[in-house]
Scaffold this active site. Structure first.
Site, short mmCIF file in Angstrom:
data_model
loop_
_atom_site.label_atom_id
_atom_site.label_comp_id
_atom_site.label_asym_id
_atom_site.label_seq_id
_atom_site.Cartn_x
_atom_site.Cartn_y
_atom_site.Cartn_z
N THR A 66 -4.05 34.85 -17.08
CA THR A 66 -2.82 34.61 -17.84
C THR A 66 -3.10 34.71 -19.33
O THR A 66 -2.32 35.30 -20.09
CB THR A 66 -2.24 33.22 -17.51
OG1 THR A 66 -2.13 33.10 -16.11
CG2 THR A 66 -0.87 33.02 -18.14
N TRP A 113 -3.61 38.31 -20.19
CA TRP A 113 -2.36 39.06 -20.07
C TRP A 113 -1.53 38.91 -21.36
O TRP A 113 -0.92 39.86 -21.84
CB TRP A 113 -1.54 38.53 -18.89
CG TRP A 113 -0.26 39.30 -18.67
CD1 TRP A 113 -0.09 40.41 -17.92
CD2 TRP A 113 1.03 39.02 -19.24
NE1 TRP A 113 1.22 40.84 -17.97
CE2 TRP A 113 1.92 40.00 -18.78
CE3 TRP A 113 1.51 38.03 -20.09
CZ2 TRP A 113 3.26 40.02 -19.14
CZ3 TRP A 113 2.85 38.06 -20.47
CH2 TRP A 113 3.71 39.04 -19.98
N HIS A 114 -1.57 37.70 -21.93
CA HIS A 114 -0.75 37.45 -23.12
C HIS A 114 -1.32 38.13 -24.38
O HIS A 114 -0.57 38.42 -25.30
CB HIS A 114 -0.59 35.95 -23.36
CG HIS A 114 0.50 35.35 -22.53
ND1 HIS A 114 0.30 34.95 -21.24
CD2 HIS A 114 1.80 35.09 -22.79
CE1 HIS A 114 1.44 34.48 -20.74
NE2 HIS A 114 2.36 34.56 -21.66
N GLY A 115 -2.63 38.32 -24.42
CA GLY A 115 -3.18 38.96 -25.60
C GLY A 115 -4.66 39.20 -25.46
O GLY A 115 -5.36 38.45 -24.79
N PHE A 129 3.47 41.19 -25.87
CA PHE A 129 2.51 40.93 -24.78
C PHE A 129 2.45 42.12 -23.87
O PHE A 129 2.29 42.21 -22.84
CB PHE A 129 2.91 39.67 -24.01
CG PHE A 129 2.94 38.45 -24.91
CD1 PHE A 129 1.98 38.28 -25.90
CD2 PHE A 129 3.91 37.50 -24.79
CE1 PHE A 129 2.01 37.17 -26.74
CE2 PHE A 129 3.95 36.38 -25.62
CZ PHE A 129 3.00 36.23 -26.60
#
Lengths: 526, 357
Positions: free
Chosen positions: A358, A361-363, A526
C-alpha cells in the site's frame, strides 16, 4: 480537459444527452467513445497506447484462460467414463500449469510496465544509496494518468477469471470500456468486473430521481474539491514548506487542514464522478464511508479508499493468509505457543505485505514506505493487544456504547491518521519526521490570530473554509442515522434549486480562482 | 418522457436562478455608473465636446491627466484608458466615440507587452470584464462578449464579473462605515475625465543602489514579436481615424529609471513601433526619451510601480507632455524634445552616468 473546468461540465452534459438519445444497445459504445476522447484530451495518444496495451494483454489472457478452462471442462465431460482418475488429474495439472503461466506472464507484463514507469527513479536512487553507485537518476519516463488504478482493476479482473470467479468477456471493446471508463480511470474506484460490468453494459432510461440526485452530488463534489480543497491547498503547502519557522500549534493546525484537504479533494472527485454515473443510471463503487468517524485505524482503512482496501484484501491479504505455508505455520505455532500467536502471526505476515505494498502503491519513496509501515504497525499492534485492551476496558468498566467513549475513539483515530498522513507529504522522510518533531517540541503560544495562522492571508477564505468544513461535518453527522438525500428532499422543490444555484455561484466566486493554481487532484498523483 | 420533461424544467430553472443571482451581483458594478470603470454615460454626456482622446492600458490610465491637457493645450480631452485593456476594447471605445465626438487627436498608449497578448486567452479576461460595462449599447456588449469570450475563458470571465460585483457591495458596505471611502465607489473620479490616480499619497520608492542597478542592468528583453491580430486592430483603428482626418499618436509613457535599465533592447522596441507608425502615417513618441525627465521625475515618488505613475508623477508628466503637444500643434519641431535613442539618453543623463560608474 480538467475535471474542474467548464469544458468538462459541458462534456458530461453533452454525453448525458447523447447517452439517452442513442438506441439503448449503443449506450455502452457511447461511453467507450467518450472515455477514449476524454483520455486523449487529458493525456494524449501516447498514454492511451499504454491503456490499450493493458486492455489487449488482459483481454487476450482472460479469453485464453477461459478457453483452456472451458476446453478442459468439455473434455472431462465428454470423456467422463473413458478417462481414468489419473488421466483426469494429469489433464487438470497440465492445464493448471498453462493457466498459471499465462497469468504470471500477463501480471508480470502489466505490473512490469507499472513498476518501470513509477518506480525506476526510486529503484535507481535506492541502488545508488545502498551501493554508493552514481547511476543517472534524472531520466524522464511517461507515467500514464491513472496507471496504478487501471492496472489494479484490470489485473483484478484477470485473477478473477483465473480463479473462475467470473467468465471472461468475449467482446474486446467491452473489456476496453471496463478498463478505460473515464469517471474511474484517473482516480478509481477500482471496481470488480462482475457487478460493475453489469452496470456498464446494461441499458438505461433517464430517471428524474437519478438525474436530480446525481446533479446534487456533482455540485456537492465540485464544492468540496474546488472551494474547500483548493482553497486549503496553498495554506497547507505553506505550512509544509515553512514548518521549521512556525510554532508547534500552527504546524499541527496545518496537518489537520491537510487531512481536511485530502478528504475534500478525493471524496470531492468521487462525488463528481459517482454523481455523473448516477445521472446515467450507473452505480459506481463507493470509495468513502465517513472515514473520519472511524474508531480505529483498521476501521478507518475499511472506510477510506474502500475499493483499494478491498483489492489488497482480495488479491494480497487472503492469498497470503490462506496459503498452504502460512496455514502450516499457524498450525505449528498454535501447537507450540498457543492459539493467540498461532492466529496472529500468519495474519501479521499478510498485513506486513499488504501495508508495504500500500505504501509503495501510493508513492515511490521511502517516506511512503514509512507511511505504509506506520499504518500497518498500528493495525498489527492493535490486533496483538486486543485481549489486553479488552481486559483493561472490563477493569475500568468502560461502556463502549457510550457517546463519550466513541467520541474519544474517533478523535484519537483522527489525530493518529493525521499524523501518519502528513509523513510523506512534507517532502522527504526526514522532513516528515522533522514536522512531527516540531509539533512535539515547540510549545510557543502565538500572540495573535495572525501568528497562529500565518498562512491565511485572506479572512474570506478562512470564513468559507470554516463554513464548508462545518457543512461537511454536519452532513456526515446526519448520514450516521438518515440519508441526507431524504432530508434534502423535504425541502420544497424550488427552494432546493435555489440552494443549488447559490452553491454553484459560490463555486464560481471562490472555487474557480482557487482552482487556477491548485486545480490538480492529489490522488491523481498516485 | 416524464423524467425528461422534469429534468429539462429543473435544468432551466437552475440556469435561470444562476442567471438571476449573477445579474443581481454584477449589475451595480457593471451598469449603474457607480464603479470606477463604468463611464459610458459620462462620455455620452460629453458628446460633441471631446477632441483629444487617450486610449491605452493601465500605464496610460495612470499617466495622462485630461484636465492638465485642457489647461495647457486648450483641448477638451478624455482618458478612456483602462486596466488590462485589450485591443478589442480600445477599438470598441474608439468606434463608440468616433461619430459623436469632434476628435482631432487620438493618443494610443502602447506599453511593452500590450501588443503581445492574445485577446482570446485567459490572461486578458479581466480586460474584457472592465471593457464590457463601458460599452454603451446592450447589443454592442453582447457582440463584444460573443466575439471575445471563449468557453475556456468564460470561467475566468464569469468569476471576475461576480468578484467585481461582490467587491462593489463590499466597498458599498465599507463606505457606510467609513464616509471617506465613499468617493472611491461614486463617480467623483469621472470629474477627472477618465483619469484615475492611485490613492493621493501612495507611491513606491523605486530607487535602487548602484549594485542592484548593475546586477539587473540589461538582463531583460522586451519581446518585439507583436501579434498579427493586435497589429491588425491597430491598423483598423488608424484607418478609422485617418478617414476622419484625426492625428494618431503612439505613446509610451515614462517608466521608472530603474525599470528601464532592466531591458537591453529598448531601442529595438522603439524602432519597430516607430517604423510601424511611419508606415501608417502616425506619430510615435516614447516619453521615456523625453528630455528633462530626469530633472523632473524621480524614482522616489513618481511611480507606483515600474510602469505605473503615481499621482504626483502623472501631474508632472502630463504638464511636460502637454507642452510637447502644444509645440506640435503650433507647428514647431518637437524632435528636440526627445533624445534620439536610449544610448544617447544614457550618455547625456547624470543619473545613468552615476549609476554606470
Amino acid at each position: 480537459m480538467s475535471i474542474t473546468s467548464l469544458r468538462f461540465v459541458l462534456f458530461v452534459a453533452a454525453l448525458v444527452v447523447v447517452y439517452f438519445s442513442v438506441p439503448k444497445k449503443f449506450q455502452w459504445l457511447t461511453l467507450l467513445a467518450a472515455s477514449i476522447y476524454f483520455y486523449i484530451r487529458v493525456c494524449g495518444i501516447i498514454e492511451l497506447l499504454f491503456v490499450l496495451l493493458t486492455a489487449v494483454s488482459i483481454y487476450g489472457a482472460s479469453v485464453w484462460l477461459q478457453r483452456i478452462h472451458d476446453t478442459q471442462k468439455m473434455v472431462l465431460k465428454a470423456n467422463k467414463e473413458a478417462l481414468t482418475a489419473e488421466e483426469k488429474a494429469r489433464i487438470k495439472a497440465k492445464n493448471k500449469k498453462r493457466r498459471r503461466t499465462i497469468l504470471v506472464f500477463t501480471l508480470l507484463l502489466n505490473f512490469g510496465i507499472m513498476c518501470a514507469c513509477k518506480y525506476s527513479h526510486f529503484a535507481v536512487g535506492t541502488i545508488n544509496l545502498l551501493f554508493g553507485t552514481t547511476m543517472n537518476n534524472s531520466f524522464s519516463l511517461i507515467v500514464p494518468l491513472g496507471l496504478s488504478f487501471y492496472t489494479f482493476q484490470s489485473t483484478g479482473y484477470l485473477i478473477n477469471v483465473y480463479w473462475n470467479n467470473c467468465r471472461a468477456e468475449k467482446n474486446f471493446l467491452k473489456v476496453l470500456l471496463f478498463i478505460s471508463f473515464f469517471p474511474q480511470i484517473t482516480q478509481g474506484p477500482i471496481s470488480e468486473f462482475e457487478p460493475f460490468a453489469k452496470e456498464l453494459y446494461s441499458e438505461h432510461c433517464l430517471d428524474y430521481v437519478n438525474f436530480a440526485h446525481g446533479t446534487q452530488r456533482m455540485i456537492w463534489g465540485f464544492l468540496k474539491k474546488m472551494v474547500l480543497a483548493n482553497t486549503l491547498a496553498p495554506m497547507v503547502k505553506d505550512v509544509f514548506a515553512n514548518y521549521s519557522h512556525y510554532t508547534g500549534i500552527t504546524v499541527f493546525i496545518g496537518a489537520v487542514l491537510y487531512s481536511v484537504q485530502i478528504y475534500a479533494d478525493f471524496s470531492g472527485y468521487m462525488d463528481i464522478m459517482c454523481g455523473f454515473c448516477e445521472i446515467l443510471g450507473i452505480k459506481l463503487t463507493e470509495n468513502f464511508n465517513r472515514p473520519y468517524f472511524s474508531k480505529s485505524i483498521a476501521e478507518y482503512w475499511r472506510r477510506w479508499h474502500i475499493s483499494l482496501g478491498e483489492w489488497f484484501k482480495h488479491y494480497i491479504y487472503y492469498p497470503i493468509a490462506v496459503s498452504k505455508w502460512n496455514r502450516k505455520l499457524g498450525k505449528n505455532l498454535t501447537e507450540r505457543f498457543g492459539k493467540s500467536i498461532g492466529a496472529n502471526l500468519p495474519a501479521t505476515i499478510a498485513l506486513v505485505a499488504v501495508w508495504l505494498a500500500t505504501g509503495l502503491w501510493h508513492g515511490a519513496s521511502w517516506a511512503y514506505v514509512a507511511w505504509g509501515g506506520a499504518n500497518g504497525l498500528f493495525i498489527i499492534f492493535s490486533m496483538w493487544m486486543e485481549p489486553v485492551y479488552d481486559r483493561y476496558k472490563r477493569k475500568l468498566r468502560i461502556n463502549e456504547s457510550r457517546w463519550v467513549w466513541r467520541a474519544f475513539q474517533t478523535v484519537r483515530t483522527f489525530t493518529l491518521v493525521t499524523f501518519i498522513k502528513v509523513l510523506p507529504e512534507v517532502g522527504t522522510l526526514s522532513d516528515g519526521l522533522g514536522l512531527w518533531k516540531r509539533i512535539f517540541t515547540n510549545f510557543t503560544i502565538p500572540n495573535s490570530l495572525t501568528d497562529l495562522l500565518p498562512f491565511a492571508d485572506n479572512v474570506f477564505n478562512l470564513l468559507i473554509i470554516t463554513i464548508i468544513t462545518f457543512a461537511l461535518f454536519t452532513v456526515s453527522l446526519i448520514q450516521r442515522k438518515h440519508s441526507f438525500r431524504e432530508e434534502l428532499n423535504r425541502i420544497p422543490y424550488v427552494l432546493r434549486i435555489i440552494i443549488l444555484s447559490i452553491i454553484t455561484i459560490i463555486i464560481a466566486m471562490f472555487g474557480i480562482p482557487a482552482t487556477i493554481d491548485n486545480g490538480g487532484f492529489l490522488y491523481a498523483l498516485f | 418522457m416524464r423524467s425528461f420533461k422534469k429534468a429539462i424544467i429543473s435544468v432551466l430553472l437552475f440556469v435561470a436562478f444562476i442567471f438571476a443571482f449573477s445579474i443581481a451581483i454584477y449589475e451595480p458594478y457593471a451598469h449603474s455608473e457607480l464603479y470606477v470603470f463604468c463611464d459610458s454615460n459620462l462620455r455620452k454626456s460629453m458628446s460633441g465636446k471631446i477632441d483629444f482622446l487617450i486610449l491605452g492600458s493601465s500605464p496610460g490610465y495612470r499617466a495622462f491627466i485630461p484636465q492638465i491637457y485642457d489647461d495647457i493645450i486648450q483641448t477638451y480631452s478624455y482618458n478612456a484608458s483602462g486596466a488590462y485593456m485589450p485591443w478589442t476594447g480600445r477599438i470598441a471605445l474608439l468606434k463608440e466615440e468616433i461619430d459623436r465626438q469632434p476628435l482631432k487627436s487620438v493618443v494610443i498608449e502602447i506599453s511593452y507587452d500590450s501588443l503581445l497578448g492574445n485577446v482570446k486567452s485567459p490572461e486578458l479576461v479581466e480586460g474584457h470584464v472592465y471593457i464590457e460595462p463601458r460599452i454603451g449599447s446592450f447589443i454592442d456588449r453582447v457582440n463584444y462578449f460573443f466575439s471575445n469570450v471563449t468557453i475556456d475563458t468564460f470561467e475566468k470571465y464569469y468569476t471576475n464579473i461576480l468578484q467585481n460585483g461582490g467587491a462593489f457591495y463590499l466597498n458599498w458596505a465599507r463606505s457606510k462605515l467609513d464616509r471617506s471611502k465613499l468617493d472611491y465607489i461614486h463617480n467623483v473620479n469621472y470629474r477627472q475625465k477618465g483619469y484615475l490616480p492611485y490613492d493621493e499619497n501612495v507611491w513606491q520608492d523605486l530607487t535602487v543602489d548602484k549594485k542592484t542597478f548593475l546586477d539587473n542592468f540589461g538582463k531583460k528583453h522586451i519581446s518585439t514579436e507583436f501579434r498579427e491580430d493586435n497589429l491588425n486592430i491597430l491598423k483598423e483603428m488608424i484607418d478609422i481615424c485617418h478617414q476622419k482626418n484625426i492625428d494618431v499618436f503612439f505613446a509610451v509613457t515614462p517608466y521608472a529609471n530603474s525599470y528601464i535599465s532592466w531591458f537591453n533592447n529598448n531601442d529595438e522596441f522603439d524602432k519597430k513601433l516607430s517604423d510601424f507608425a511611419n508606415e501608417n502615417g502616425c506619430y510615435f513618441w516614447d516619453f521615456n526619451l523625453m528630455k528633462g525627465r530626469f530633472e523632473q521625475l524621480s524614482d522616489k515618488t513618481d511611480w507606483w510601480d515600474g510602469q505605473h505613475m503615481s499621482k504626483h508623477g502623472a501631474e508632472v508628466f502630463s504638464k511636460m507632455s502637454a507642452e510637447i503637444f502644444r509645440k506640435f500643434y503650433r507647428g514647431e519641431n518637437v524632435e528636440d524634445c526627445f533624445y534620439n535613442n536610449y544610448e544617447e539618453m544614457m550618455l547625456d543623463s547624470p543619473y545613468w552616468q552615476y549609476m554606470g560608474n
